[in-house]
Design a protein around this motif. Structure first.
Motif, mmCIF file in Angstrom:
data_model
loop_
_atom_site.group_PDB
_atom_site.id
_atom_site.type_symbol
_atom_site.label_atom_id
_atom_site.label_comp_id
_atom_site.label_asym_id
_atom_site.label_seq_id
_atom_site.Cartn_x
_atom_site.Cartn_y
_atom_site.Cartn_z
ATOM 1 N N LEU A 1 21.250 36.661 69.014
ATOM 2 C CA LEU A 1 22.546 37.241 68.669
ATOM 3 C C LEU A 1 23.670 36.642 69.515
ATOM 4 O O LEU A 1 24.765 36.377 69.015
ATOM 5 C CB LEU A 1 22.496 38.754 68.858
ATOM 6 C CG LEU A 1 21.645 39.522 67.839
ATOM 7 C CD1 LEU A 1 21.393 40.944 68.314
ATOM 8 C CD2 LEU A 1 22.318 39.535 66.469
ATOM 9 N N THR A 2 23.405 36.422 70.790
ATOM 10 C CA THR A 2 24.408 35.813 71.664
ATOM 11 C C THR A 2 24.729 34.400 71.215
ATOM 12 O O THR A 2 25.898 33.998 71.174
ATOM 13 C CB THR A 2 23.914 35.814 73.117
ATOM 14 O OG1 THR A 2 23.681 37.175 73.537
ATOM 15 C CG2 THR A 2 24.941 35.180 74.047
ATOM 16 N N ILE B 1 18.012 39.370 60.200
ATOM 17 C CA ILE B 1 19.149 40.257 60.455
ATOM 18 C C ILE B 1 20.048 39.659 61.531
ATOM 19 O O ILE B 1 21.283 39.674 61.411
ATOM 20 C CB ILE B 1 18.652 41.657 60.850
ATOM 21 C CG1 ILE B 1 17.938 42.313 59.663
ATOM 22 C CG2 ILE B 1 19.816 42.535 61.319
ATOM 23 C CD1 ILE B 1 17.215 43.600 60.003
ATOM 24 N N CYS B 2 19.449 39.121 62.583
ATOM 25 C CA CYS B 2 20.238 38.483 63.640
ATOM 26 C C CYS B 2 21.102 37.350 63.077
ATOM 27 O O CYS B 2 22.274 37.203 63.454
ATOM 28 C CB CYS B 2 19.315 37.924 64.724
ATOM 29 S SG CYS B 2 18.490 39.159 65.748
ATOM 30 N N ASP B 3 20.533 36.561 62.198
ATOM 31 C CA ASP B 3 21.265 35.417 61.643
ATOM 32 C C ASP B 3 22.352 35.846 60.673
ATOM 33 O O ASP B 3 23.382 35.176 60.536
ATOM 34 C CB ASP B 3 20.295 34.471 60.942
ATOM 35 C CG ASP B 3 19.313 33.808 61.907
ATOM 36 O OD1 ASP B 3 19.563 33.841 63.134
ATOM 37 O OD2 ASP B 3 18.287 33.280 61.437
ATOM 38 N N ARG C 1 28.411 39.803 71.054
ATOM 39 C CA ARG C 1 28.180 40.362 72.385
ATOM 40 C C ARG C 1 27.018 41.341 72.272
ATOM 41 O O ARG C 1 27.170 42.440 71.725
ATOM 42 C CB ARG C 1 29.439 41.061 72.894
ATOM 43 C CG ARG C 1 30.605 40.108 73.141
ATOM 44 C CD ARG C 1 31.711 40.787 73.934
ATOM 45 N NE ARG C 1 32.385 41.794 73.132
ATOM 46 C CZ ARG C 1 33.551 41.593 72.511
ATOM 47 N NH1 ARG C 1 34.161 40.417 72.607
ATOM 48 N NH2 ARG C 1 34.114 42.549 71.803
ATOM 49 N N ALA C 2 25.869 40.947 72.771
ATOM 50 C CA ALA C 2 24.642 41.701 72.532
ATOM 51 C C ALA C 2 24.101 42.313 73.825
ATOM 52 O O ALA C 2 24.089 41.664 74.874
ATOM 53 C CB ALA C 2 23.578 40.794 71.915
ATOM 54 N N THR C 3 23.659 43.555 73.719
ATOM 55 C CA THR C 3 23.073 44.258 74.849
ATOM 56 C C THR C 3 21.890 45.089 74.370
ATOM 57 O O THR C 3 21.801 45.458 73.201
ATOM 58 C CB THR C 3 24.088 45.201 75.523
ATOM 59 O OG1 THR C 3 24.577 46.141 74.551
ATOM 60 C CG2 THR C 3 25.253 44.425 76.112
ATOM 61 N N ALA C 4 20.989 45.396 75.296
ATOM 62 C CA ALA C 4 19.890 46.319 75.029
ATOM 63 C C ALA C 4 20.294 47.689 75.545
ATOM 64 O O ALA C 4 20.728 47.819 76.693
ATOM 65 C CB ALA C 4 18.610 45.847 75.705
ATOM 66 N N GLY C 5 20.179 48.695 74.690
ATOM 67 C CA GLY C 5 20.612 50.033 75.056
ATOM 68 C C GLY C 5 19.458 50.984 75.286
ATOM 69 O O GLY C 5 18.583 50.727 76.110
#
Length: 221
Positions: free
Chosen positions: A170-171, A139-141, A176-180
């Motif tokens: 992902l970065t 999924i990331c790719d 622009r990836a973050t953990a929520g």
């Protein structure tokens, strides 16, 4: 409408029954400004609860799962909720070909499997290779090529399978990836049955009795 509510849903045998990971994802989806005309892909739809939630906001929703019982469950639940959802059976690669979406939402299988063995019958909804990343990495790719500019990936998985690795992947792909949102939940039956192996692998601490769930959000610039 409460976006974190889990409505009574049809779940045929072998289909993942929505739990706290689904609830976290529903809350995150509710904050994304999904509106009439938004395009949403629910990848690995299971019962279709995420697809129905997006359709209730007027989005044009496509739901995909490789499991026939999940496809039927999603179709039934969309019909019962009187929402239009396009539901397809297929592999992720087929689902993501030549399409572009505003939101890609995914609750993939993420439970590590001893020896990386193939998912057992009835376990396809959670077994994900020796490190739990078999589907997460795919999924990331794939996400960068299927998200429109400003489009968002929302994905939930366990801290057991490396949120930092997901953010880094992902970065590196330009998002622009973050953990929520995070939530600690008691170990479920599957993880409890594998707890000795998980501790030998260093994925669970000796006294750990909870699993941390993490929402990963990644935006296409």
């Amino acid at each position: 409408m409460r976006t974190d509510s889990l409505l009574p849903l049809v779940a045929l045998p072998g289909v993942y029954v929505p739990q706290e990971d689904t609830r976290l994802l529903l809350r995150a989806l509710g904050r994304e400004g999904v509106r009439p005309g938004s395009t949403v892909l629910d990848l690995g739809s299971g019962t279709g609860v995420l697809a129905v939630a997006a359709a209730r906001r007027g989005a044009r929703v496509t739901a995909v799962d490789i499991s026939w019982p999940a496809v039927v469950s999603t179709r039934l639940n969309a019909w019962l909720c009187r929402r239009h959802v396009r539901v397809h059976r297929g592999d992720m690669a087929v689902a993501l070909a030549d399409r572009a979406f505003d939101v890609l939402v995914a609750n993939p299988p993420y439970v590590p499997v001893p020896g990386g063995q193939s998912a057992r019958p009835g376990a396809r909804a959670w077994d994900a290779g020796c490190d739990g990343r078999l589907y997460i990495d795919r999924i990331c790719d794939a996400a960068p090529r299927v998200l429109r500019s400003g489009g968002v990936l929302l994905m939930v998985h366990s801290a057991l399978c490396g949120p930092h690795a997901t953010l880094a992947r992902l970065t590196a792909a330009g998002l622009r990836a973050t953990a929520g949102d995070r939530a600690a939940v008691p170990l479920g039956p599957v993880l409890r049955s594998r707890s000795r192996w998980l501790r030998r692998q260093g994925l669970l601490s000796p006294a750990q009795e909870t699993e941390e769930l993490v929402i990963i959000r990644a935006e296409q610039p």
